[in-house]
Design a protein around this motif. Sequence first.
Motif, PDB file in Angstrom:
ATOM      1  N   HIS A  32       0.815  -1.220   0.000  1.00 43.85           N
ATOM      2  CA  HIS A  32       0.000   0.000   0.000  1.00 43.85           C
ATOM      3  C   HIS A  32       0.847   1.269   0.000  1.00 43.85           C
ATOM      4  CE1 HIS A  32      -3.182  -2.850   1.347  1.00 43.85           C
ATOM      5  NE2 HIS A  32      -3.917  -2.062   0.604  1.00 43.85           N
ATOM      6  N   GLU A  33       2.115   1.142   0.374  1.00 45.66           N
ATOM      7  CA  GLU A  33       3.001   2.315   0.431  1.00 45.66           C
ATOM      8  C   GLU A  33       3.634   2.626  -0.918  1.00 45.66           C
ATOM      9  OE1 GLU A  33       5.388   5.471   1.527  1.00 45.66           O
ATOM     10  OE2 GLU A  33       3.767   4.556   2.687  1.00 45.66           O
ATOM     11  N   LEU A  34       3.783   1.616  -1.769  1.00 44.50           N
ATOM     12  CA  LEU A  34       4.532   1.772  -3.017  1.00 44.50           C
ATOM     13  C   LEU A  34       3.987   2.880  -3.915  1.00 44.50           C
ATOM     14  CD1 LEU A  34       5.262  -1.925  -4.013  1.00 44.50           C
ATOM     15  CD2 LEU A  34       6.967  -0.136  -3.664  1.00 44.50           C
ATOM     16  N   LYS A  35       4.935   3.583  -4.553  1.00 42.33           N
ATOM     17  CA  LYS A  35       4.608   4.591  -5.558  1.00 42.33           C
ATOM     18  C   LYS A  35       5.353   4.271  -6.847  1.00 42.33           C
ATOM     19  CE  LYS A  35       3.794   8.328  -2.222  1.00 42.33           C
ATOM     20  NZ  LYS A  35       4.187   9.694  -1.793  1.00 42.33           N
ATOM     21  N   ALA A  64      14.111  -4.514  -8.349  1.00 38.03           N
ATOM     22  CA  ALA A  64      13.006  -4.493  -9.307  1.00 38.03           C
ATOM     23  C   ALA A  64      12.402  -3.092  -9.310  1.00 38.03           C
ATOM     24  CB  ALA A  64      11.944  -5.530  -8.930  1.00 38.03           C
ATOM     25  N   LEU A  65      11.863  -2.688 -10.448  1.00 38.40           N
ATOM     26  CA  LEU A  65      11.269  -1.361 -10.606  1.00 38.40           C
ATOM     27  C   LEU A  65       9.751  -1.480 -10.558  1.00 38.40           C
ATOM     28  CD1 LEU A  65      11.839   1.687 -11.265  1.00 38.40           C
ATOM     29  CD2 LEU A  65      11.449   1.068 -13.665  1.00 38.40           C
ATOM     30  N   TYR A  66       9.134  -0.746  -9.639  1.00 34.72           N
ATOM     31  CA  TYR A  66       7.677  -0.775  -9.524  1.00 34.72           C
ATOM     32  C   TYR A  66       7.076   0.203 -10.536  1.00 34.72           C
ATOM     33  CZ  TYR A  66       2.992  -0.323  -7.538  1.00 34.72           C
ATOM     34  OH  TYR A  66       1.629  -0.307  -7.363  1.00 34.72           O
ATOM     35  N   ILE A  67       6.150  -0.292 -11.370  1.00 32.27           N
ATOM     36  CA  ILE A  67       5.545   0.564 -12.401  1.00 32.27           C
ATOM     37  C   ILE A  67       4.056   0.808 -12.149  1.00 32.27           C
ATOM     38  CG2 ILE A  67       7.230  -0.188 -14.121  1.00 32.27           C
ATOM     39  CD1 ILE A  67       4.979  -1.876 -15.399  1.00 32.27           C
ATOM     40  N   GLY A  68       3.541   0.349 -11.015  1.00 31.09           N
ATOM     41  CA  GLY A  68       2.135   0.565 -10.700  1.00 31.09           C
ATOM     42  C   GLY A  68       1.229  -0.434 -11.409  1.00 31.09           C
ATOM     43  N   ARG A  69      -0.003  -0.031 -11.622  1.00 32.18           N
ATOM     44  CA  ARG A  69      -0.962  -0.845 -12.389  1.00 32.18           C
ATOM     45  C   ARG A  69      -0.976  -0.344 -13.828  1.00 32.18           C
ATOM     46  NH1 ARG A  69      -2.864  -0.152  -7.192  1.00 32.18           N
ATOM     47  NH2 ARG A  69      -3.612  -2.057  -6.148  1.00 32.18           N
ATOM     48  N   ALA A  90      -5.812  -6.180 -15.207  1.00 38.19           N
ATOM     49  CA  ALA A  90      -5.324  -4.798 -15.192  1.00 38.19           C
ATOM     50  C   ALA A  90      -5.216  -4.221 -13.790  1.00 38.19           C
ATOM     51  CB  ALA A  90      -6.243  -3.916 -16.042  1.00 38.19           C
ATOM     52  N   ASP A  91      -5.802  -4.862 -12.792  1.00 42.97           N
ATOM     53  CA  ASP A  91      -5.799  -4.308 -11.437  1.00 42.97           C
ATOM     54  C   ASP A  91      -4.574  -4.730 -10.627  1.00 42.97           C
ATOM     55  OD1 ASP A  91      -6.650  -6.953 -11.403  1.00 42.97           O
ATOM     56  OD2 ASP A  91      -7.703  -6.693  -9.501  1.00 42.97           O
ATOM     57  N   LYS A  92      -3.690  -5.550 -11.204  1.00 44.11           N
ATOM     58  CA  LYS A  92      -2.532  -6.054 -10.470  1.00 44.11           C
ATOM     59  C   LYS A  92      -1.408  -5.022 -10.414  1.00 44.11           C
ATOM     60  CE  LYS A  92      -4.194 -10.184  -9.736  1.00 44.11           C
ATOM     61  NZ  LYS A  92      -4.563 -10.619  -8.378  1.00 44.11           N
ATOM     62  N   VAL A 106       7.963  -8.472 -16.973  1.00 41.43           N
ATOM     63  CA  VAL A 106       7.022  -7.769 -16.109  1.00 41.43           C
ATOM     64  C   VAL A 106       6.176  -8.822 -15.422  1.00 41.43           C
ATOM     65  CG1 VAL A 106       5.384  -7.474 -18.029  1.00 41.43           C
ATOM     66  CG2 VAL A 106       5.171  -6.045 -15.988  1.00 41.43           C
ATOM     67  N   ARG A 107       5.987  -8.668 -14.122  1.00 40.63           N
ATOM     68  CA  ARG A 107       5.141  -9.622 -13.403  1.00 40.63           C
ATOM     69  C   ARG A 107       4.546  -8.969 -12.168  1.00 40.63           C
ATOM     70  NH1 ARG A 107       8.996 -14.301 -10.796  1.00 40.63           N
ATOM     71  NH2 ARG A 107      10.676 -13.005  -9.975  1.00 40.63           N
ATOM     72  N   GLY A 108       3.655  -9.700 -11.516  1.00 42.41           N
ATOM     73  CA  GLY A 108       2.944  -9.149 -10.376  1.00 42.41           C
ATOM     74  C   GLY A 108       3.844  -8.960  -9.170  1.00 42.41           C
TER      75      GLY A 108
END
Length: 282
Positions: A32-35, A64-69, A90-92, A106-108
């Motif tokens: 929940h914190e990730l941006k 790993a690089l977080y890219i959101g949804r 698409a909600d992952k 790219v993965r969940g």
Amino acid sequence: MINWIRTIVINWLKRKKPLPQSPLSDFERIRHELKTCDVLLVEGRTKVSEVIKLVTQSSWSHAALYIGRLHDIEDPLLREHVGKFYPGTADKQLIIESELGMGTVVRGLTAYEREHIRICRPRGLSYKDSQKVIAYAIGRLGTTYDVRQIFDLARFLFPWAFLPRRWRSTLFSVRPGKSTQTVCSTMIAESFGSIQFPILPLVKRVDADRVQLFLRNPKLCIPKHFDYSPYFDIIKYPFLDFQLHADQRLLPWQGHARLSAEEKGMYMTDSQELAPLNDDIQ
């Protein structure tokens, strides 16, 4: 024959140790914190992780690089391109990473649900620049993982005086412009480098009032550099949060849990007492 041997070696390097009984990180709070454009550092449990930890002298073996949804990606063409590599819904929450045996994928986010992870957040990154970083990383999807670079990095970091010249690193001498292969940190460093965002730059003084920055070669970037970087904020959510307890004595030190034979040499039970300080001094 060579490909067969390569497959065996890669499968051996990918072999994982079992998950710990209790995770070190609170995945729900991290999730929940990730941006967008946060970098996730992962401790890693594979054989190749142990090699990277040894070479880099760090607990962190992967990034790993977080890219959101999908809807967080502004460009519809980029969203479509991601869809070719990720068949999920698409909600992952999604990450892009370069991993041995898989290449850049790219993965969940849930792939690291029980792993020891922490967040490195680029400080002051604008929305426009974050989209450029994501665009670069998406453009790397499908590239293969450069196993040789790990060993080149080991040779590069090892003292030259102890190595024959033929064993020394070829990071800069063999096809330095080759861009069809990458490793986890290199891919992310290149993504931030595309907008001139520093990780651990070289700072050179031009005169009394001015300095000049030089970006580090991305092939030399390792996971712990994001941890050390003054341009990334570190965010940790331990599984058992000390902030929720005003006094460490309220933490659950007592109980009936048993230690394994390996753990007994590293941790103490309530029946054990600390040796007096004087014993160490005498």
